[in-house]
Design a protein around this motif. Structure first.
Motif, PDB file in Angstrom:
ATOM      1  N   ALA A 297      35.724  84.229  -9.342  1.00  0.00           N
ATOM      2  CA  ALA A 297      35.726  83.304  -8.205  1.00  0.00           C
ATOM      3  C   ALA A 297      35.206  81.932  -8.619  1.00  0.00           C
ATOM      4  O   ALA A 297      35.756  80.911  -8.211  1.00  0.00           O
TER       5      ALA A 297
ATOM      6  N   SER B  39      45.185  78.858  -0.933  1.00  0.00           N
ATOM      7  CA  SER B  39      44.773  80.245  -0.646  1.00  0.00           C
ATOM      8  C   SER B  39      43.862  80.798  -1.741  1.00  0.00           C
ATOM      9  O   SER B  39      42.928  81.557  -1.446  1.00  0.00           O
ATOM     10  N   GLN B  40      44.087  80.428  -3.006  1.00  0.00           N
ATOM     11  CA  GLN B  40      43.215  80.901  -4.080  1.00  0.00           C
ATOM     12  C   GLN B  40      41.803  80.341  -3.921  1.00  0.00           C
ATOM     13  O   GLN B  40      40.811  81.055  -4.114  1.00  0.00           O
ATOM     14  N   HIS B  41      41.710  79.071  -3.586  1.00  0.00           N
ATOM     15  CA  HIS B  41      40.401  78.443  -3.387  1.00  0.00           C
ATOM     16  C   HIS B  41      39.687  79.072  -2.198  1.00  0.00           C
ATOM     17  O   HIS B  41      38.485  79.350  -2.261  1.00  0.00           O
ATOM     18  N   ALA B  42      40.414  79.313  -1.117  1.00  0.00           N
ATOM     19  CA  ALA B  42      39.809  79.935   0.066  1.00  0.00           C
ATOM     20  C   ALA B  42      39.305  81.337  -0.255  1.00  0.00           C
ATOM     21  O   ALA B  42      38.215  81.740   0.178  1.00  0.00           O
ATOM     22  N   TRP B  43      40.086  82.116  -1.040  1.00  0.00           N
ATOM     23  CA  TRP B  43      39.655  83.457  -1.434  1.00  0.00           C
ATOM     24  C   TRP B  43      38.375  83.383  -2.264  1.00  0.00           C
ATOM     25  O   TRP B  43      37.429  84.130  -2.041  1.00  0.00           O
ATOM     26  N   ALA B  44      38.360  82.472  -3.237  1.00  0.00           N
ATOM     27  CA  ALA B  44      37.197  82.342  -4.116  1.00  0.00           C
ATOM     28  C   ALA B  44      35.960  81.923  -3.325  1.00  0.00           C
ATOM     29  O   ALA B  44      34.858  82.388  -3.614  1.00  0.00           O
ATOM     30  N   GLN B  45      36.127  81.069  -2.330  1.00  0.00           N
ATOM     31  CA  GLN B  45      34.990  80.684  -1.490  1.00  0.00           C
ATOM     32  C   GLN B  45      34.447  81.882  -0.728  1.00  0.00           C
ATOM     33  O   GLN B  45      33.231  82.062  -0.616  1.00  0.00           O
ATOM     34  N   ARG B  46      35.348  82.722  -0.186  1.00  0.00           N
ATOM     35  CA  ARG B  46      34.892  83.911   0.545  1.00  0.00           C
ATOM     36  C   ARG B  46      34.161  84.878  -0.379  1.00  0.00           C
ATOM     37  O   ARG B  46      33.142  85.451  -0.008  1.00  0.00           O
ATOM     38  N   VAL B  47      34.690  85.066  -1.585  1.00  0.00           N
ATOM     39  CA  VAL B  47      34.014  85.935  -2.554  1.00  0.00           C
ATOM     40  C   VAL B  47      32.653  85.359  -2.902  1.00  0.00           C
ATOM     41  O   VAL B  47      31.648  86.073  -2.926  1.00  0.00           O
TER      42      VAL B  47
END
Length: 86
Positions: free
Chosen positions: A29, A60-68
């Motif tokens: 992440a 979407s990749q950045h948003a996923w990494a932020q959530r992780v």
């Protein structure tokens, strides 16, 4: 008469494979967050460079990494629990 034995337990539990996967997920992440940054037009630089996509930032990749990143415990917490942290 049987002699009872006292079981000695360590202060901290040994690291589990699940804990190690959390650390590697956090590292992935962090790498994604470092790559998927905003450019001067408000687009994701990595999506444009690697995939030739004009994607608004956050992608979407950045948003996923932020959530992780928000869900992974801090290194101090992992250390307190006796889990590996990198």
């Amino acid at each position: 008469m049987p002699v009872s034995t006292l079981a000695v337990r360590p202060d901290t539990p040994p690291p589990t494979p699940a804990a190690e996967s959390v650390v590697s997920l956090a590292a992935s992440a962090a790498a994604i967050l470092a790559l998927h940054t905003v450019d001067e037009q408000g687009m994701c630089t990595q999506c444009r460079t690697a995939y030739a996509h004009l994607t608004p930032h956050p992608c979407s990749q950045h948003a996923w990494a932020q959530r992780v990143n928000q869900s992974v415990p801090a290194p101090e917490t992992l250390q307190l629990l006796g889990l590996p942290c990198s």
